[in-house]
Design an enzyme around this catalytic site. Structure first.
Site, mmCIF file in Angstrom:
data_model
loop_
_atom_site.group_PDB
_atom_site.id
_atom_site.type_symbol
_atom_site.label_atom_id
_atom_site.label_comp_id
_atom_site.label_asym_id
_atom_site.label_seq_id
_atom_site.Cartn_x
_atom_site.Cartn_y
_atom_site.Cartn_z
ATOM 1 N N HIS A 17 27.696 -63.729 -1.574
ATOM 2 C CA HIS A 17 27.834 -65.126 -2.005
ATOM 3 C C HIS A 17 26.486 -65.800 -2.281
ATOM 4 C CE1 HIS A 17 27.711 -64.885 2.365
ATOM 5 N NE2 HIS A 17 27.119 -66.059 2.364
ATOM 6 N N HIS A 62 3.598 -48.926 -9.660
ATOM 7 C CA HIS A 62 2.980 -48.304 -8.484
ATOM 8 C C HIS A 62 3.997 -47.664 -7.551
ATOM 9 C CE1 HIS A 62 -1.006 -50.789 -8.635
ATOM 10 N NE2 HIS A 62 -0.664 -50.307 -9.818
HETATM 11 C C1 RB5 Z 1 24.179 -65.044 3.621
HETATM 12 O O1 RB5 Z 1 24.284 -66.365 4.042
HETATM 13 C C2 RB5 Z 1 22.741 -64.546 3.731
HETATM 14 O O2 RB5 Z 1 22.414 -64.332 5.057
HETATM 15 C C3 RB5 Z 1 22.579 -63.297 2.896
HETATM 16 O O3 RB5 Z 1 22.873 -63.593 1.569
HETATM 17 C C4 RB5 Z 1 21.206 -62.684 2.846
HETATM 18 O O4 RB5 Z 1 20.214 -63.620 2.556
HETATM 19 C C5 RB5 Z 1 20.842 -61.797 3.962
HETATM 20 O O5 RB5 Z 1 19.751 -61.220 4.002
#
Ligand code: RB5
Length: 145
Positions: free
Chosen positions: A8, A98
């Protein structure tokens, strides 16, 4: 073939990149998520991308979560994957030249659309530098312990 995946946190940017690649006539496979689901989990979308990327030496992957960190950690667990978290065009160029990176990781909440599309262009169109020192270093970096 280019395989794309997102959770998401990367959904909006993944949709934009898919539209961009489509307009450019570039072949790609969208491994989802195909809907915005705030409860989805990024590792579920890393797996199909990784499988696609390792199926042919010249395939690429693009993975997007909120920061790009989660997808890069998950992708780099897999043999044959060289995933790079990229923040700008210079990172994209160096990740290819690289590091021979084959998966581009982006933070959907931290990169603007114009920069992201420029990163994608650079990543997909920059070959690895032929200087053997880069090949040697990456062979050592990817060696199984
Ligand atoms: C989701 O909220 C977030 O934690 C995920 O998209 C990501 O950034 C995790 O590393």
């Amino acid at each position: 073939m280019i395989y794309l995946g997102c959770d998401h946190g990367g959904f909006a940017l993944k949709q934009t990149i898919c539209e961009y690649l489509h307009k450019q006539g570039v072949a790609f496979t969208d491994c989802g998520n195909t809907i915005l689901d705030n409860e989805d989990n990024f590792p579920d979308f890393v797996e199909p991308v990784v499988k696609g990327v390792v199926s042919r030496a010249d395939n690429f992957g693009i993975l997007i979560c909120g920061t790009g960190i989660g997808v890069s950690i998950a992708a780099n667990h897999h043999h044959g994957i060289r995933a790079a978290l990229v923040h700008n065009v210079e990172y994209a160029r160096l990740a290819r030249q690289h590091n021979n990176a084959n998966v581009l990781c982006l933070g959907g909440r931290f990169v603007d659309t114009k920069t992201a599309l420029a990163i994608v262009d650079t990543f997909l169109n920059t070959p690895m530098d032929t200087n053997p020192k880069y090949q040697r270093r990456m062979a050592a970096a990817c060696k199984e312990l």
